[in-house]
Write an enzyme that holds these catalytic residues in place. Structure first.
Site, PDB file in Angstrom:
ATOM      1  N   GLU A 150      61.674  35.067  84.143  1.00 55.98           N
ATOM      2  CA  GLU A 150      61.492  33.772  84.814  1.00 55.98           C
ATOM      3  C   GLU A 150      60.063  33.791  85.351  1.00 55.98           C
ATOM      4  O   GLU A 150      59.812  34.413  86.399  1.00 55.98           O
ATOM      5  CB  GLU A 150      62.491  33.645  85.953  1.00 55.98           C
ATOM      6  N   CYS A 196      57.306  27.948  91.149  1.00 62.84           N
ATOM      7  CA  CYS A 196      56.989  27.927  89.708  1.00 62.84           C
ATOM      8  C   CYS A 196      57.159  26.513  89.176  1.00 62.84           C
ATOM      9  O   CYS A 196      56.555  26.146  88.176  1.00 62.84           O
ATOM     10  CB  CYS A 196      57.872  28.897  88.951  1.00 62.84           C
TER      11      CYS A 196
HETATM   12  O1  TXE Z   1      54.144  38.382  91.232  1.00 60.76           O
HETATM   13  P1  TXE Z   1      54.364  39.736  90.457  1.00 60.76           P
HETATM   14  P2  TXE Z   1      53.564  38.195  92.665  1.00 60.76           P
HETATM   15  C1  TXE Z   1      53.559  33.977  89.995  1.00 60.76           C
HETATM   16  C2  TXE Z   1      52.572  33.150  90.745  1.00 60.76           C
HETATM   17  C3  TXE Z   1      51.896  34.144  91.642  1.00 60.76           C
HETATM   18  C4  TXE Z   1      51.944  35.391  90.822  1.00 60.76           C
HETATM   19  C5  TXE Z   1      51.798  36.627  91.683  1.00 60.76           C
HETATM   20  O2  TXE Z   1      51.626  32.661  89.810  1.00 60.76           O
HETATM   21  O3  TXE Z   1      50.547  33.784  91.843  1.00 60.76           O
HETATM   22  O4  TXE Z   1      53.191  35.354  90.163  1.00 60.76           O
HETATM   23  O5  TXE Z   1      52.948  36.752  92.520  1.00 60.76           O
HETATM   24  C6  TXE Z   1      57.282  43.493  90.739  1.00 60.76           C
HETATM   25  N1  TXE Z   1      57.081  46.634  86.653  1.00 60.76           N
HETATM   26  N2  TXE Z   1      54.897  33.854  90.525  1.00 60.76           N
HETATM   27  O6  TXE Z   1      52.462  39.145  92.944  1.00 60.76           O
HETATM   28  O7  TXE Z   1      53.217  40.653  90.501  1.00 60.76           O
HETATM   29  C7  TXE Z   1      56.727  43.206  92.109  1.00 60.76           C
HETATM   30  O8  TXE Z   1      56.896  44.325  92.959  1.00 60.76           O
HETATM   31  C8  TXE Z   1      58.140  46.128  87.305  1.00 60.76           C
HETATM   32  C9  TXE Z   1      55.791  32.929  89.893  1.00 60.76           C
HETATM   33  O9  TXE Z   1      54.739  38.201  93.579  1.00 60.76           O
HETATM   34  O10 TXE Z   1      54.809  39.251  89.160  1.00 60.76           O
HETATM   35  C10 TXE Z   1      57.592  42.011  92.527  1.00 60.76           C
HETATM   36  O11 TXE Z   1      58.841  42.450  93.004  1.00 60.76           O
HETATM   37  N3  TXE Z   1      58.042  45.314  88.394  1.00 60.76           N
HETATM   38  C11 TXE Z   1      57.216  33.288  90.157  1.00 60.76           C
HETATM   39  C12 TXE Z   1      57.795  41.252  91.225  1.00 60.76           C
HETATM   40  O12 TXE Z   1      57.486  42.184  90.193  1.00 60.76           O
HETATM   41  C13 TXE Z   1      56.801  44.995  88.821  1.00 60.76           C
HETATM   42  C14 TXE Z   1      57.475  33.666  91.578  1.00 60.76           C
HETATM   43  C15 TXE Z   1      56.895  40.036  91.078  1.00 60.76           C
HETATM   44  O13 TXE Z   1      55.585  40.478  91.241  1.00 60.76           O
HETATM   45  C16 TXE Z   1      55.634  45.484  88.186  1.00 60.76           C
HETATM   46  C17 TXE Z   1      56.486  34.536  92.090  1.00 60.76           C
HETATM   47  C18 TXE Z   1      55.810  46.341  87.051  1.00 60.76           C
HETATM   48  N4  TXE Z   1      54.758  46.835  86.384  1.00 60.76           N
HETATM   49  C19 TXE Z   1      55.225  34.637  91.573  1.00 60.76           C
HETATM   50  N5  TXE Z   1      54.557  44.983  88.851  1.00 60.76           N
HETATM   51  C20 TXE Z   1      58.174  32.166  89.889  1.00 60.76           C
HETATM   52  N6  TXE Z   1      58.667  32.094  88.647  1.00 60.76           N
HETATM   53  O14 TXE Z   1      58.473  31.413  90.789  1.00 60.76           O
HETATM   54  C21 TXE Z   1      55.028  44.213  89.854  1.00 60.76           C
HETATM   55  N7  TXE Z   1      56.376  44.221  89.852  1.00 60.76           N
END
Ligand code: TXE
Length: 500
Positions: A228, A262
């Site tokens: 997602e 999102c």
């Molecule tokens: O997301 P991340 P973040 C998008 C939105 C935002 C960007 C960054 O554009 O600017 O994501 O947000 C875990 N293996 N959305 O930093 O980095 C991390 O610990 C496994 C859209 O929050 O994607 C966290 O729990 N897991 C979205 C989760 O992934 C890993 C909502 C999300 O982190 C990992 C939020 C790895 N290698 C952000 N690296 C929506 N669909 O609404 C990180 N994580």
């Protein structure tokens, strides 16, 4: 809002320790899941319904933790988080027994068999969740995973650990077996270690960049993954739209939850014949908007993205108009700007123009993302025809973010860079299951050596040719004649060569 957690700066020894611990946690979850899978779905649903009771009885506590950790406005914490979460529990628990029930699946070619399709759990599911909806996103996935008979390990965002701990605690009175639902705190390294522990499913919500890493990690084993991801969702204003309604929808859709959704309106596409009138209304409302209604930046690094996109827009000579917490960007060439092409994830929207529905569909689909969209027109049928041409998983007509993540009845998700897989709805629940076919002998028909087993002989060729014609031919006469040939071949076969 409390200061966001300092990311743990541990060394390799810490990570190895965590990886060892995680492997043990996954094994314990797998053992608990085997017992949980034997509990009837209806009983699982009845137990899990208590999480919905906890959401209601602890509503004020939940809102307080969300607001402290995320800064969300109270009305959004109540509606989008508590409301979305309790709706997911109620719908999932009410419908799981029906949607997960085994169903007979008679097969024309197998009159002597009685196949049944079961919906069985996958095993251990890892839910990796983000900071922008720290309660409703993981909770909906947890309840779906558990009611389907799985174990679930939740890794909340490192930017919302308290919300993550609260989500798991809301299940404490559900009578779940120990280790079935576990909380694993940490940053991306812990997320990666959870995938390396080889669960049977990974459900990820987050950025495209990280989603790619998660998918690559799952591919090593391979583990089924649902992604997602983000979106650069558009609100389309046709030339006959109600501009008063559309401008209010655009303002709220672009800035609710601080724009950190999102499904927030990142692009506003307006028919050039009404763009001046529309922008006049939108700007006037943005000026009147109380900045305190727009939530803060919930994750400090996100404001760097906002700054980068605004700087790019200024460098391109676009019109960057700031109204309190809201920024509206338009001007020639806006479609090439970062704010238009990439997810800003903040109270910032880019405005572009089109002329007519064909142009609107082209402009909308000129992106790799495809999550949600909205179309405003006085003619609902026209709007629906345009909606059906849009690359998006959900489209609202004369509304914005109406069929959003908060409604558990509807499958939530998109395509392209917005990810794949669904949460919520029948599709979302089935993402946590595997269909398994068990075919039994049809009662009363004795076990017999199948005519298509060995030896391969002339009678058998005639019999199978006749059977294929009976089942597959649409010409009645040929089918009737084949029935006679089938009986003749079968009788000859039974008289002559004993089957092996
Ligand atoms: O997301 P991340 P973040 C998008 C939105 C935002 C960007 C960054 O554009 O600017 O994501 O947000 C875990 N293996 N959305 O930093 O980095 C991390 O610990 C496994 C859209 O929050 O994607 C966290 O729990 N897991 C979205 C989760 O992934 C890993 C909502 C999300 O982190 C990992 C939020 C790895 N290698 C952000 N690296 C929506 N669909 O609404 C990180 N994580």
């Amino acid at each position: 809002m409390s200061a966001t957690p300092a990311l743990p700066e541990q060394g390799l020894s810490w990570l190895l320790a965590r990886e060892g611990e995680i492997g043990f946690r996954v094994s314990a979850a797998r053992a608990a899941q085997r017992a949980w899978a034997l509990v009837p779905v209806a009983e699982r649903a009845e137990r899990l319904a208590k999480a919905g009771d906890a959401l209601i009885s602890r509503m004020d506590e939940i809102v307080a933790v969300i607001r402290e950790e995320n800064g969300k406005r109270e009305v959004e914490a109540l509606g989008h988080e508590v409301g979305g979460a309790v709706g997911a529990v109620r719908w999932t628990c009410a419908n799981a027994p029906r949607l997960l029930a085994a169903e007979a699946a008679p097969v024309t070619w197998l009159p002597h068999r009685k196949p049944v399709i079961e919906r069985v759990p996958l095993g251990v599911c890892v839910v990796i969740s983000p900071w922008n909806f720290p309660v409703s996103i993981p909770l909906g996935q947890i309840v779906a995973g558990l009611v389907a008979g799985n174990a679930v390990l939740l890794k909340p965002s490192e930017w919302s650990p308290r919300c993550g701990a609260l989500v798991v605690d809301l299940f404490r009175d559900c009578g779940l077996p120990a280790d079935l639902l576990q909380l694993v705190q940490g940053d991306g390294r812990v997320g990666a270690a959870l995938i390396d522990a080889k669960p049977e499913k990974v459900f990820f919500t987050g950025s495209l960049v990280t989603g790619r890493k998660v998918m690559a990690a799952c591919a090593q084993f391979p583990i089924p993954v649902s992604l997602e991801l983000g979106g650069i969702d558009a609100l389309i204003v046709c030339d006959d739209a109600d501009l008063e309604l559309a401008s209010s929808a655009a303002l709220w859709g672009a800035t609710m939850n601080g724009g950190q959704v999102c499904a927030s309106v990142e692009r506003i596409l307006v028919d050039e014949r009404v763009v001046d009138a529309f922008m006049g209304r939108l700007r006037a409302k943005a000026e009147r908007l109380d900045p305190s209604d727009v939530g803060p930046c919930s994750m400090p690094l996100q404001s760097k993205v906002w700054e980068r996109h605004l700087a790019d827009a200024n460098k391109r000579g676009l019109n960057v108009a700031k109204y309190g917490a809201v920024s509206l960007i338009d001007g020639p060439g806006v479609e090439a700007s970062d704010v238009y092409r990439d997810e800003t994830f903040g109270p910032i929207a880019a405005i572009a123009t089109f002329r007519g529905d064909d142009d609107a569909a082209r402009l909308h689909n000129d992106t790799d993302f495809g999550l949600t969209a909205s179309v405003f027109s006085a003619d609902v049928d026209r709007a629906e025809r345009l909606a059906k041409r849009l690359d998006a998983g959900l489209v609202s007509i004369n509304d914005v973010a109406a069929t959003m993540h908060a409604f558990a009845e509807l499958p939530w998700g998109g395509k392209g860079s917005s990810g794949f897989g669904r949460s919520h709805g029948e599709d979302g629940l089935r993402e946590f299951t595997m269909p398994r076919v068990i075919d039994r002998p049809r009662g009363g028909i004795p076990g017999f050596k199948r005519p298509w087993w060995y030896p391969y002989d002339g009678d058998q060729v005639e019999l199978i040719r006749a059977f294929v014609t009976i089942v597959g031919d649409r010409h009645t006469g040929r089918r009737v004649r084949s029935a006679g040939k089938l009986l003749t071949a079968f009788a000859s076969m039974m008289r002559r060569s004993p089957r092996l």
